[in-house]
Design a protein around this motif. Structure first.
Motif, PDB file in Angstrom:
ATOM      1  N   ALA A   1      -3.247  39.912  14.967  1.00  0.00           N
ATOM      2  CA  ALA A   1      -3.156  40.427  13.834  1.00  0.00           C
ATOM      3  C   ALA A   1      -4.744  40.440  13.194  1.00  0.00           C
ATOM      4  O   ALA A   1      -5.183  41.449  12.090  1.00  0.00           O
ATOM      5  N   LEU A   2      -5.700  39.903  13.710  1.00  0.00           N
ATOM      6  CA  LEU A   2      -6.749  39.872  13.470  1.00  0.00           C
ATOM      7  C   LEU A   2      -7.801  40.896  13.778  1.00  0.00           C
ATOM      8  O   LEU A   2      -7.828  41.533  15.015  1.00  0.00           O
ATOM      9  N   SER A   3      -8.675  41.403  12.928  1.00  0.00           N
ATOM     10  CA  SER A   3      -9.520  42.785  13.187  1.00  0.00           C
ATOM     11  C   SER A   3     -10.748  41.835  14.036  1.00  0.00           C
ATOM     12  O   SER A   3     -11.077  41.000  13.822  1.00  0.00           O
ATOM     13  N   GLU A   4     -11.291  42.941  14.748  1.00  0.00           N
ATOM     14  CA  GLU A   4     -12.624  42.581  15.336  1.00  0.00           C
ATOM     15  C   GLU A   4     -13.396  42.206  14.625  1.00  0.00           C
ATOM     16  O   GLU A   4     -14.281  41.225  14.863  1.00  0.00           O
ATOM     17  N   ASP A   5     -13.887  42.666  13.407  1.00  0.00           N
ATOM     18  CA  ASP A   5     -14.645  42.320  12.601  1.00  0.00           C
ATOM     19  C   ASP A   5     -14.726  40.819  11.949  1.00  0.00           C
ATOM     20  O   ASP A   5     -15.370  40.109  11.954  1.00  0.00           O
ATOM     21  N   GLU A   6     -13.296  40.599  11.821  1.00  0.00           N
ATOM     22  CA  GLU A   6     -12.873  39.500  11.112  1.00  0.00           C
ATOM     23  C   GLU A   6     -13.158  38.344  12.282  1.00  0.00           C
ATOM     24  O   GLU A   6     -13.623  37.118  11.875  1.00  0.00           O
ATOM     25  N   LYS A   7     -12.815  38.593  13.486  1.00  0.00           N
ATOM     26  CA  LYS A   7     -12.964  37.658  14.687  1.00  0.00           C
ATOM     27  C   LYS A   7     -14.440  37.338  14.775  1.00  0.00           C
ATOM     28  O   LYS A   7     -14.849  36.148  14.785  1.00  0.00           O
ATOM     29  N   GLN A   8     -15.142  38.315  14.778  1.00  0.00           N
ATOM     30  CA  GLN A   8     -16.613  38.264  14.803  1.00  0.00           C
ATOM     31  C   GLN A   8     -17.228  37.321  13.776  1.00  0.00           C
ATOM     32  O   GLN A   8     -18.162  36.405  13.859  1.00  0.00           O
ATOM     33  N   ARG A   9     -16.674  37.657  12.576  1.00  0.00           N
ATOM     34  CA  ARG A   9     -17.328  37.023  11.155  1.00  0.00           C
ATOM     35  C   ARG A   9     -16.875  35.484  11.367  1.00  0.00           C
ATOM     36  O   ARG A   9     -17.765  34.325  11.266  1.00  0.00           O
ATOM     37  N   GLN A  10     -15.666  35.226  11.616  1.00  0.00           N
ATOM     38  CA  GLN A  10     -15.268  33.600  11.846  1.00  0.00           C
ATOM     39  C   GLN A  10     -15.802  33.104  13.010  1.00  0.00           C
ATOM     40  O   GLN A  10     -16.305  32.009  12.948  1.00  0.00           O
TER      41      GLN A  10
END
Length: 200
Positions: free
Chosen positions: A21-30
């Protein structure tokens, strides 16, 4: 045993759903938050021989970490998984270009070819100071839920028998991979520390 196995399977499905459910941007940020935490970590700073996993889509991205390992002239080792067993070796990676030239496996991750015998295996010489651990789920007491093949648990058993002894282990996780409690059995090796983005 059967109960633990069933509990693990249910938890794997749940965590996969949360991470998907995580966006690519959120995965990259974390991933960047976790990477920066690691790069400042005293165990990383002092380690000379580091085993790093090449990340899959549902794992914390290790690209920045690998760049940093080479920048500081540390030795970098990456897994080669044997598809038909739980055997894994940690083989020397020489550069970022070397990584980009590795063949892709059926799991869509790069690893040295099965007939590539020219690379140093980490335990054949100096051992490993630090292993960065992948996994599907983790709890705060250091239990880890892997993908069910036992690659890392088996490798850590080999490390424990090495003269250098067991290396320090750090798991890299998205917040969504943290669980209240991971069901474990006798073969599961605990992790020393889990890095994730903590809510301020």
């Amino acid at each position: 045993m059967a109960a633990v196995r069933a509990a693990k399977q249910a938890l794997r499905r749940e965590i996969k759903r949360r991470v998907a459910a995580l966006s690519e941007d959120e995965k990259q940020r974390q991933s960047l938050v976790v990477s920066h935490k690691l790069l400042r970590h005293p165990k990383y700073v002092s380690a000379q021989r580091i085993a790093v996993f090449l990340s899959m889509k549902d794992e914390v991205c290790t690209q920045e970490i690998i760049k940093d390992v080479f920048k500081w002239g540390k030795s970098c080792f990456i897994p080669r998984y044997e598809s038909n067993s739980s055997h894994m070796d940690m083989l020397r990676l020489h550069s970022l270009q070397d990584m980009e030239a590795l063949p892709l496996t059926s799991w869509n991750i790069r690893q040295p070819a099965e007939d590539d015998n020219s690379r140093e295996e980490a335990l054949s010489e100096g051992g490993v100071d630090l292993i960065l651990m992948p996994g599907l789920g983790f709890d705060r007491s250091g239990s880890r839920l892997g993908r069910g093949k036992g690659f890392y648990d088996t490798y850590l058993e080999r490390c424990i028998k090495h003269p250098r002894g067991k290396p320090y282990t750090i798991a890299l996780a998205f917040k969504e991979q943290l669980c209240e409690e991971i069901p474990v059995d006798a073969n599961d090796v605990l992790i020393d520390e889990i890095l994730y983005e903590e809510d301020e």
